[in-house]
Design an enzyme around this catalytic site. Structure first.
Site, PDB file in Angstrom:
ATOM      1  N   LYS A 166       0.839  -1.208   0.000  1.00  0.00           N
ATOM      2  CA  LYS A 166       0.000   0.000   0.000  1.00  0.00           C
ATOM      3  C   LYS A 166       0.870   1.254   0.000  1.00  0.00           C
ATOM      4  CE  LYS A 166      -3.536   2.702   0.093  1.00  0.00           C
ATOM      5  NZ  LYS A 166      -4.555   2.773   1.128  1.00  0.00           N
ATOM      6  N   LYS A 234       0.233  11.785   5.492  1.00  0.00           N
ATOM      7  CA  LYS A 234       0.589  10.743   6.456  1.00  0.00           C
ATOM      8  C   LYS A 234       1.152   9.515   5.757  1.00  0.00           C
ATOM      9  CE  LYS A 234      -2.415   7.858   7.425  1.00  0.00           C
ATOM     10  NZ  LYS A 234      -2.839   6.502   6.951  1.00  0.00           N
TER      11      LYS A 234
END
Length: 287
Positions: A166, A234
């Protein structure tokens, strides 16, 4: 009927939980916002007043939370999932977090890390791409649940591997958005019909999902969040930390991470990540 406790009913989690209901699962959801719980109830699910209520009778618990500290608190906290779920309950974490946190959870519970890609539209359509890390037998148990929310479900390795894949996904997406943004501003500066340009670019080697799904809204300067800048910021932090740990150099990734950080620092963290276009406009003196 498999009972699912679903924690986190936001932009992604809400439609995912609704799709699990449509697939015939008995879904009980919890979110800090009661409005989002009400939406799940309207879709045929059940609402819970706490994490404990959501997971107590569940066979499977799915979490979809913003960041690593949120997952640690909800899963490992003294009033969290592991404190209230039945022994042997399968935990499927679809959040995007640090790989080391996923490995820590897997060392304490029967768990797979299963971050998703495809954005809000993919969550609504049930067409997400899901990269799964964990033991093979746990992946097999999680697969029917994941196939109700995604069209591509792939076991990519041991615990933490899903999060690593991811991270690579988020690197590619951020870089592609930035290049699409630059291309659109470039085209506009030459008074080219951007709609026609997007059509022909999409049909060639430059074709990509960002052109297909985001370019039109970017041209209109509409940045209603499908995936917020602050979350992608983030995620790029996770990428940079994991790259440093592995001794890998990501020069273009570092640049786009700085651009995303700048966008957030200017107060645009709540906008869609397509708002990277705002920075290109600004740097070009066109805003």
């Amino acid at each position: 009927m498999t009972k699912i406790g679903f924690i986190g009913l936001g932009i992604m989690g809400g439609p995912m939980a609704a799709n699990l209901v449509k697939a015939g699962f008995d879904v009980t959801g919890y979110n800090r916002s009661s409005v989002k719980i009400a939406r799940l109830v309207e879709a045929g699910g059940r609402g819970a007043d706490s994490v404990a209520d959501a997971v107590r009778d569940a066979d499977v618990v799915v979490t979809m939370l913003p960041d690593s500290p949120d997952v640690e608190a909800v899963v490992l906290g003294e009033d969290g999932v592991l404190a209230h779920a039945k022994p042997g309950t399968l935990l499927i974490d679809c959040s995007t977090i640090r790989p080391d946190v996923s490995r820590q959870i897997a060392s304490r519970a029967r768990a797979v890390d299963a971050p998703v890609s495809g954005g809000e539209q993919g969550a609504i359509e049930g067409s997400l791409s899901i990269m799964v890390g964990g033991a093979a037998e746990d992946f097999a148990a999680a697969r029917p649940v994941l196939e109700a929310v995604g069209s591509t479900v792939v076991h990519v390795g041991a615990a933490g591997a899903g999060q690593t894949v991811k991270a690579a996904n988020q690197l590619i997406v951020a870089g592609t958005i930035e290049l699409v943004a630059e291309s659109l501003v470039f085209l506009e500066a030459h008074d080219v019909d951007t709609g026609a340009a997007i059509e022909v670019l999409s049909g060639g080697l430059a074709g990509n999902r960002i052109l297909d799904r985001k370019a039109a809204a970017m041209v209109r300067r509409e940045f209603t969040p499908g995936f917020r800048v602050e979350l992608h910021h983030k995620d790029l932090g996770i990428v940079q930390a994991a790259a440093r740990e592995a001794g890998v150099v990501l020069p273009l990734g570092a640049v786009v991470a700085q651009l995303m950080a700048s966008l957030k620092a200017q107060g645009h963290g709540g906008l869609d990540h397509g708002a990277l276009l705002k920075l290109v406009d600004q740097l070009s003196g066109r805003e």
